[in-house]
Scaffold this motif. Structure first.
Motif, PDB file in Angstrom:
ATOM      1  N   ASP A  22       7.761 -58.531   5.727  1.00 51.85           N
ATOM      2  CA  ASP A  22       8.242 -57.205   6.128  1.00 51.85           C
ATOM      3  C   ASP A  22       9.758 -57.169   6.298  1.00 51.85           C
ATOM      4  O   ASP A  22      10.396 -58.195   6.506  1.00 51.85           O
ATOM      5  CB  ASP A  22       7.580 -56.785   7.442  1.00 51.85           C
ATOM      6  N   GLU A  54      12.041 -55.585  -5.907  1.00 48.47           N
ATOM      7  CA  GLU A  54      10.682 -55.511  -5.348  1.00 48.47           C
ATOM      8  C   GLU A  54       9.734 -56.390  -6.151  1.00 48.47           C
ATOM      9  O   GLU A  54       8.844 -57.055  -5.578  1.00 48.47           O
ATOM     10  CB  GLU A  54      10.199 -54.061  -5.333  1.00 48.47           C
ATOM     11  N   GLU A  80       4.702 -54.143   3.268  1.00 48.66           N
ATOM     12  CA  GLU A  80       5.743 -54.267   2.251  1.00 48.66           C
ATOM     13  C   GLU A  80       5.314 -55.137   1.073  1.00 48.66           C
ATOM     14  O   GLU A  80       5.865 -55.011  -0.023  1.00 48.66           O
ATOM     15  CB  GLU A  80       7.026 -54.841   2.857  1.00 48.66           C
ATOM     16  N   GLU A  83       4.604 -53.699  -2.371  1.00 46.68           N
ATOM     17  CA  GLU A  83       5.676 -53.304  -3.282  1.00 46.68           C
ATOM     18  C   GLU A  83       5.878 -54.371  -4.358  1.00 46.68           C
ATOM     19  O   GLU A  83       6.182 -55.510  -4.050  1.00 46.68           O
ATOM     20  CB  GLU A  83       6.962 -53.090  -2.483  1.00 46.68           C
TER      21      GLU A  83
END
Length: 239
Positions: A22, A54, A80, A83
């Protein structure tokens, strides 16, 4: 990464290993020559879905997962890690809103629901922290309160069909302690809101706030008997 996880595996026998993932500042990766060199080596390209940075994170997380899987473990990561793409065997902790948990469940990933606006117990108990004399807290120091009623109103299965709901493993209340100097303060922040989060997780479909509020006065007697330093606002009619 493999060295660190090897040490963790040696210490902890758990099936799941949390890899974090994160709040990674990918804007810095965009200007980091080492990151850009690795992106070029891997042939990573950005597209309309994700930036190349990403996708680089996705490469790192997938590498970590393959390593942990080879040791008989499964990964959990904050939302996250979605992603850039993630495998179906990764478990997602949705903290930046329930929407990301919904996305993960629809993709077929296991999900732990812990969205900020319902489950972050470091946030203020009341809508007016200063007026009600509440200690300093997180959530922009009281500007995002989570009253007992708000915590109880959380629906971890919203927008999911019956099959998708099977991917929700449960809910979790988070207590971050950057602004918490002692255990009395911890108790103030987590009680009685943990009762609301527990009922959301364990009694979904049978919730009734008025009935819950009535029962909370019985639970208060237990708090008092145990000497817990709980937040008094709900019991004093303050939201």
């Amino acid at each position: 990464i493999e060295d660190v996880f090897t040490e963790i595996i040696d210490i902890f026998p758990s099936e799941y290993i949390h890899v974090g993932g994160d709040e990674c500042p990918k804007v810095r990766w965009a200007s980091c020559p080492k990151c850009q060199k690795r992106i070029k080596q891997l042939g990573i390209k950005g597209d309309e879905k994700h930036t190349k940075e990403e996708y680089l994170q996705s490469f790192v997380i997938n590498h970590a997962e393959k390593f942990l899987n080879s040791k008989g473990r499964q990964i959990i990561g904050w939302d996250e890690i979605l992603e850039g793409g993630i495998s179906k065997s990764a478990t997602i902790m949705a903290w930046r809103g329930a929407k990301r948990g919904i996305i993960a469940a629809k993709l077929g990933n296991k999900v732990i629901m812990t969205p900020t606006h319902f489950c972050y117990l470091d946030f203020a108990n009341t809508s007016d922290r200063e007026k009600n004399g509440e200690p300093i807290c997180g959530g922009r120091n009281g500007k995002r309160p989570i009253t007992l009623r708000i915590a109880y109103s959380f629906d971890p299965y919203a927008e999911l069909n019956e099959k998708e709901r099977t991917y929700i493993m449960g809910v979790q209340g988070n207590m971050w302690t950057e602004f918490v100097p002692n255990f009395d303060h911890v108790q103030h922040m987590i009680l009685p809101r943990t009762a609301a989060i527990a009922e959301v997780g364990w009694s979904y479909g049978n919730q009734n706030y008025d009935d819950f509020a009535r029962r909370m006065h019985l639970l208060r007697k237990l708090y008092d008997k145990c000497g817990f330093k709980y937040a008094p606002y709900f019991f004093n009619g303050i939201e």
